[in-house]
Design a protein around this motif. Structure first.
Motif, PDB file in Angstrom:
ATOM      1  N   ASN A 171       0.795  -1.220   0.000  1.00 58.68           N
ATOM      2  CA  ASN A 171       0.000   0.000   0.000  1.00 58.68           C
ATOM      3  C   ASN A 171       0.833   1.278   0.000  1.00 58.68           C
ATOM      4  OD1 ASN A 171      -2.510  -1.490   0.223  1.00 58.68           O
ATOM      5  ND2 ASN A 171      -1.951  -1.884   2.353  1.00 58.68           N
ATOM      6  N   TRP A 212       7.955  -2.750  -6.303  1.00 58.14           N
ATOM      7  CA  TRP A 212       6.616  -2.356  -5.876  1.00 58.14           C
ATOM      8  C   TRP A 212       6.199  -0.994  -6.434  1.00 58.14           C
ATOM      9  CZ3 TRP A 212       2.896  -5.286  -3.872  1.00 58.14           C
ATOM     10  CH2 TRP A 212       3.255  -6.520  -3.326  1.00 58.14           C
ATOM     11  N   THR A 221       2.967   4.389  -1.379  1.00 61.06           N
ATOM     12  CA  THR A 221       2.896   5.193  -2.598  1.00 61.06           C
ATOM     13  C   THR A 221       4.227   5.155  -3.324  1.00 61.06           C
ATOM     14  OG1 THR A 221       3.644   7.225  -1.517  1.00 61.06           O
ATOM     15  CG2 THR A 221       1.260   6.741  -1.468  1.00 61.06           C
TER      16      THR A 221
END
Length: 423
Positions: free
Chosen positions: A196, A249, A198
């Motif tokens: 999760n 990611w 950013t």
């Protein structure tokens, strides 16, 4: 979690050859008759690879299969005995596998607790624990320098690599202030939060790791004096793994799988550079291990074939006529599913089971292609079973066996793993 469970393949389609077929037409028109089973091996302990091979990759058509997990141990044991292999490298977290390696060298805990550290719940099984227990027992009597190692090549998670890195760096008093500051800035980079974060948060964490990497290089002699060369090397690679984790990611869904296989290939090369020249054994999904044909992007296997040379990377794929397996849902729970795949390779496995009672065969392509029917079979394009960890449609990968692999282990039927999940 979404990216962690991305399908390995972008295209999904049902197998076209799952129905009943007239025995008279079973092999026509591609060969005049069925390939002879006299060319295959049914004892995995006899598997050996040619001199000059540096890395053996063993694939699995689904992660949640008991026989595929047991097969890892059998093939690894054969390579230990027949080729002097010393390292088992799994499609699992780099830092977490270091905890497992400590266990097989006499560390505390149980084999099941060690298996639970690998980084994926799909490995929390009785079958995986049995492999680790065998490795631990082997190391108890292994001569010095001939002990076995268990490593990971994946870079999707952070906690274990962070723990190892900072445990090492905190031992160097001259670095304490910088290390403490870096550790605080990296608190957001943890396994629970990563999916999760950013892009900006991941970029900031990456910059912290880059700066820390430069400081590690500058202070390497001080660090080595405290912890030694090998521990320093693994700590430094933990830092690299964490940086790669941030890059991964922060990527788009289309880039994610491509980057992941690239980074895993780099890890395998790093293990080669650190090693003593002995053979490496790597294990992952067929899509990672195949030399070509399983994915729409360059796979781990394709990178290794190109980087090491076609003779230095030996790939073994798997398939089954009937696959019953554990499927992990987005909430972490497991269900079971069964699919079938009726292609010429799986039909031979069913024939072998019917005639000889053997559950599988290993076809070393360099041997079986001496038979003209085998040679023609291996040059054709077939739909091979390809099932991901998470829930998905039954997928198949169109491959030419001899281009994707150097050999295949094909089962008549396989069953779900024996799950031993943490509560």
């Amino acid at each position: 979690m979404k990216k962690r469970l991305l399908p390995l393949l972008l295209a999904c389609f049902l197998l076209a050859a799952c129905g009943e077929q007239d025995p008279a037409d079973m092999w026509a028109p591609w060969v005049p008759e069925a390939p002879s089973l006299k060319w295959v091996q049914t004892d995995l302990s006899t598997i050996a690879v040619p001199e000059g091979v540096k890395v053996v990759g063993l694939g699995e058509a689904s992660h949640g299969v008991k026989e595929y997990q047991e097969m890892k141990g059998e093939v690894f044991r054969a390579l230990v005995e027949n080729n002097g292999c010393r390292s088992f490298i799994i499609e699992g977290d780099f830092g977490s596998a270091l905890i497992v390696d400590e266990y097989i060298h006499g560390g505390e805990g149980t084999a099941q607790e060690a298996a639970n550290q690998i980084g994926f719940r799909i490995y929390q099984t009785e079958e995986m624990a049995n492999i680790l227990e065998w490795m631990r027992q082997y190391n108890e009597t292994a001569p010095e320098g001939e002990d076995l190692h268990f490593y990971g090549m994946d870079i999707q998670w952070a906690d274990a690599s962070k723990d190892y890195l900072f445990q090492v760096l905190h031992q160097v008093p001259a670095l304490e202030a910088e290390v403490q500051a870096s550790q605080e800035r990296l608190e957001i980079l943890n396994d629970d939060a990563i999916p999760n974060l950013t892009a900006q948060e991941l970029e900031q964490a990456g910059k912290t790791l880059e700066n820390l990497s430069h400081r590690i290089v500058e202070a390497q002699e001080e660090i080595k004096a405290v912890v030694g060369e090998q521990v320093f090397a693994f700590a430094q690679e933990c830092d690299n793994s964490l940086f790669q984790c941030c890059v991964l990611w922060a990527s788009s869904e289309l880039e994610y799988n491509d980057l992941r296989d690239t980074f895993m290939a780099w890890k395998v090369q790093w293990y080669l550079d650190q090693g003593d020249g002995s053979l490496l054994f790597i294990n992952g999904h067929n899509g990672h291990i195949a030399k070509e044909g399983e994915t729409t992007y360059p796979s781990l296997g394709q990178h290794l074939r190109e980087d090491l040379g076609p003779e230095a990377y030996f790939a073994i794929g798997t398939n089954a006529a009937v696959t019953s397996y554990n499927v992990q849902g987005d909430d972490g729970s497991f269900t079971q599913a069964t699919v079938e795949n009726n292609d010429p390779l799986t039909r031979l496995a069913t024939q072998l089971k019917t005639e000889q009672g053997e559950p599988y065969y290993y076809a070393d392509f360099s041997k079986v292609r001496k038979d003209s029917n085998w040679k023609k079979l291996l040059s054709q394009n077939w739909s091979m079973t390809s099932l991901n960890v998470g829930p998905s449609f039954f997928t198949a990968a169109k491959i030419v066996p001899e281009k994707a692999y150097d050999g295949m282990i094909v089962f008549d039927s396989v069953s779900p793993t024996t799950l031993k999940l943490e509560q």
